[in-house]
Design an enzyme around this catalytic site. Structure first.
Site, mmCIF file in Angstrom:
data_model
loop_
_atom_site.group_PDB
_atom_site.id
_atom_site.type_symbol
_atom_site.label_atom_id
_atom_site.label_comp_id
_atom_site.label_asym_id
_atom_site.label_seq_id
_atom_site.Cartn_x
_atom_site.Cartn_y
_atom_site.Cartn_z
ATOM 1 N N HIS A 127 -17.945 88.223 -29.137
ATOM 2 C CA HIS A 127 -18.537 89.178 -30.079
ATOM 3 C C HIS A 127 -17.729 90.473 -30.008
ATOM 4 O O HIS A 127 -17.330 90.906 -28.934
ATOM 5 C CB HIS A 127 -19.995 89.455 -29.716
ATOM 6 C CG HIS A 127 -20.874 88.257 -29.837
ATOM 7 N ND1 HIS A 127 -21.346 87.801 -31.044
ATOM 8 C CD2 HIS A 127 -21.345 87.396 -28.900
ATOM 9 C CE1 HIS A 127 -22.081 86.722 -30.843
ATOM 10 N NE2 HIS A 127 -22.097 86.454 -29.547
ATOM 11 N N CYS A 170 -16.806 91.915 -36.596
ATOM 12 C CA CYS A 170 -17.401 90.579 -36.519
ATOM 13 C C CYS A 170 -17.511 89.955 -37.912
ATOM 14 O O CYS A 170 -17.162 88.788 -38.114
ATOM 15 C CB CYS A 170 -18.764 90.643 -35.852
ATOM 16 S SG CYS A 170 -19.527 89.019 -35.634
#
Length: 110
Positions: A22, A34
């Site tokens: 992430h 992201c």
């Protein structure tokens, strides 16, 4: 940090890519790094499958996308597949240049 590993064969063709992690650039739902990486990597799978009728074996779950590129016999289709994959890599590098603390691209010869 998101790590994208691009695996290439001895002919430098992309045979697999793995997206893991992430970015943590911003809170969930507002993380543009992201979102950008996800759009490019998942969109490339969708483009190859929709435009070239090639089914890509892929595993996807929280923070992971693992895509294998099958051996494609027709040279024209194989070349088009590689063009779409290389385009994805170019776009990912553009994101990496602006957000190097959040995205790492690794090239690996297999």
């Amino acid at each position: 940090m998101i790590t994208v590993t691009i695996e290439r064969d001895h002919e430098k063709k992309i045979v697999r890519y793995l997206v893991d992690g992430h970015a943590e650039f911003a809170e969930a739902g507002k993380d543009i790094v992201c979102a950008g990486v996800s759009t490019l990597t998942i969109g490339t799978v969708n483009a190859i499958e929709s435009l070239l009728n090639i089914e890509l074996p892929a595993e996807m779950h929280n923070g992971l996308l693992d895509v294998e590129i099958p051996k494609i016999e027709k040279r024209e289709i194989s070349d088009q597949t590689q063009l779409l994959l290389e385009s994805m890599v170019v776009m990912l590098k553009s994101i990496q240049e602006s957000y190097e603390d959040y995205l790492k691209i690794i090239n690996k010869l297999v």
